[in-house]
Design an enzyme around this catalytic site. Structure first.
Site, mmCIF file in Angstrom:
data_model
loop_
_atom_site.group_PDB
_atom_site.id
_atom_site.type_symbol
_atom_site.label_atom_id
_atom_site.label_comp_id
_atom_site.label_asym_id
_atom_site.label_seq_id
_atom_site.Cartn_x
_atom_site.Cartn_y
_atom_site.Cartn_z
ATOM 1 N N GLY A 71 0.778 -1.226 0.000
ATOM 2 C CA GLY A 71 0.000 0.000 0.000
ATOM 3 C C GLY A 71 0.808 1.272 0.000
ATOM 4 O O GLY A 71 1.902 1.331 -0.475
ATOM 5 N N SER A 127 8.658 6.032 -5.788
ATOM 6 C CA SER A 127 8.348 5.259 -6.993
ATOM 7 C C SER A 127 8.109 6.211 -8.167
ATOM 8 O O SER A 127 7.196 7.032 -8.138
ATOM 9 C CB SER A 127 7.101 4.398 -6.759
ATOM 10 O OG SER A 127 7.324 3.490 -5.697
ATOM 11 N N CYS A 280 7.037 -13.584 2.645
ATOM 12 C CA CYS A 280 7.660 -12.657 1.698
ATOM 13 C C CYS A 280 6.599 -11.733 1.136
ATOM 14 O O CYS A 280 5.416 -12.084 1.078
ATOM 15 C CB CYS A 280 8.321 -13.459 0.574
ATOM 16 S SG CYS A 280 8.900 -12.484 -0.838
ATOM 17 N N ASP A 281 7.021 -10.554 0.694
ATOM 18 C CA ASP A 281 6.112 -9.565 0.128
ATOM 19 C C ASP A 281 5.377 -10.093 -1.092
ATOM 20 O O ASP A 281 4.250 -9.686 -1.379
ATOM 21 C CB ASP A 281 6.915 -8.312 -0.250
ATOM 22 C CG ASP A 281 6.031 -7.121 -0.561
ATOM 23 O OD1 ASP A 281 5.105 -6.850 0.223
ATOM 24 O OD2 ASP A 281 6.270 -6.458 -1.584
ATOM 25 N N CYS A 331 23.630 -14.241 -10.065
ATOM 26 C CA CYS A 331 22.169 -14.267 -10.174
ATOM 27 C C CYS A 331 21.490 -15.178 -9.159
ATOM 28 O O CYS A 331 20.479 -14.824 -8.563
ATOM 29 C CB CYS A 331 21.797 -14.689 -11.594
ATOM 30 S SG CYS A 331 20.050 -14.949 -11.894
ATOM 31 N N CYS A 354 15.684 -14.944 -17.218
ATOM 32 C CA CYS A 354 17.002 -15.556 -17.359
ATOM 33 C C CYS A 354 17.783 -15.005 -18.545
ATOM 34 O O CYS A 354 18.951 -14.649 -18.419
ATOM 35 C CB CYS A 354 16.870 -17.075 -17.482
ATOM 36 S SG CYS A 354 18.432 -17.919 -17.823
#
Length: 381
Positions: A71, A127, A280-281, A331, A354
């Site tokens: 949010g 953002s 996790c988010d 990675c 990838c």
């Protein structure tokens, strides 16, 4: 205090998924459905105090870092954060350092907010998806009006008050074609810290498909490469870009700090407005609900077998294509949420991005190898 060494960064959601904007690609707005009875959720003061105490107890290093997310976290109100900081300072152990970060769309910032953020040394993420034509394409308010001017106003206020800022730019299928235009725009704004977040949205049929707004994998890699070359020529030491910093950490034999590039994950759980803890988010759903901080401590959930298994799966489920990749150390398969395509030989679990990451990290290798060689020669002098 439990002295078990642990590394974590909790995303605290004081108003849950509530937001004043309606960005078309936001993955968190739908999380409101988890709490349908609450029209406007906000973390209650007694829970805030208990949570702060638990984070202090769970932290084993010298910096106590609170990361406020949504949010739109500013909807909790300025008084909420004044109270939070007062509680933090009251509980702060001697010799420890306090740090707060907040990720905001910037549209609600005013001078009172910025004075507070500056005085309390908040790190503020804004953002912004580039110049107006790029930003307004996806980042609109509930009336479908573009938000660029409001965000820019908030950015300039933060600069006026000397707040440490970072720009988070979502890279999608449209703005990915204009890497230097976007980077130079941010640089002209005075940005010194930038993170580029690739947009990957699954289609509703859960196939390998992605939405039209998602950034093509190769395009994201080339986007990073073009900016990397300009950054390497002009801006090393002046601008930090998270992907580049992570790539170059391998030259110094340093572990990654960004969760998506670590070997394992699980160190960035979410605490919702009511105290619910999720893995996790990107996994705020019933299957990844660990419990509530009213029932057990934050350290209990971070150290729990469920969370450890969640984090370890990132490494143990890598397909052979990844395990044999020359840039695996850079990675590590990136974020598990993006591992939904098949490898060329048909094995499942390859990261959608990838192709792009392989291009980018191979492009970085010459600089990485040069730095390693210089370090090695210095060590032998």
């Amino acid at each position: 205090m439990d002295q078990t060494s642990r590394e974590f960064q909790v995303f605290i959601k004081p108003v849950g998924a509530i937001c004043n904007l309606r960005c078309s690609y936001c993955y968190y707005l739908s999380r409101k459905e988890l709490y349908p009875a609450e029209a406007f959720p906000r973390m209650k003061e007694e829970l805030l105090e208990e949570y702060i105490r638990q984070q202090f107890d769970a932290t084993t290093d010298d910096t106590l870092f609170f990361s406020w997310h949504g949010g739109e976290p500013t909807l909790a109100g300025l008084e909420f954060y004044r109270k939070a900081v007062a509680l933090q300072k009251k509980m702060l152990p001697q010799g420890k350092r306090l740090l707060n970060g907040i990720q905001t769309n910037g549209t609600r910032l005013d001078e009172a907010w910025c004075r507070f953020l500056a005085r309390e040394n908040f790190l503020v993420g804004i953002s912004m998806d580039g110049p107006e034509e790029f930003h307004n394409l996806h980042r609109r308010d509930r009336h479908e009006k573009g938000t660029f001017n409001d965000v820019l106003r908030g950015w300039r206020l933060l600069q006026k008050f000397g707040v440490t800022t970072e720009i988070l730019c979502v890279v999608n299928s449209f703005n990915a074609v204009y890497p230097l235009k976007i980077y130079r725009f941010f640089r002209e704004l005075g940005a010194r810290h930038i993170t580029f977040l690739p947009l990957v949205e699954r289609t509703s049929d859960s196939s390998e498909g992605v939405t039209a707004a998602s950034v093509p994998a190769e395009a994201f890699g080339r986007f990073l490469i073009e900016i990397f070359d300009e950054w390497a020529q002009y801006d090393i030491g002046r601008v930090t870009i998270q992907h580049f910093e992570e790539a170059l950490r391998t030259a110094f034999d340093q572990e990654h700090t960004l969760c998506i590039f670590k070997e394992t994950c699980g160190g960035v759980p979410v605490v919702e407005h009511n105290g619910d803890v999720y893995s996790c988010d990107h996994y705020v759903n019933p299957a990844h609900l660990l419990g509530n901080v009213r029932e057990h401590s934050l350290s209990h959930y971070i150290d729990s077998p469920r969370q450890e298994a969640f984090g370890a799966a990132k490494k143990t489920t890598l397909p052979r294509n990844c395990r044999e990749c020359p840039v695996l150390g850079m990675c590590n398969g990136e974020c598990p949420k993006n591992r939904f395509i098949n490898t060329p030989d048909g094995e499942s679990g390859l990261n959608y991005l990838c192709e792009g990451y392989r291009l980018f990290f191979k492009h970085c290798l010459p600089m990485v190898e040069t730095i390693k060689a210089l370090r090695s020669s210095d060590n032998h002098l």
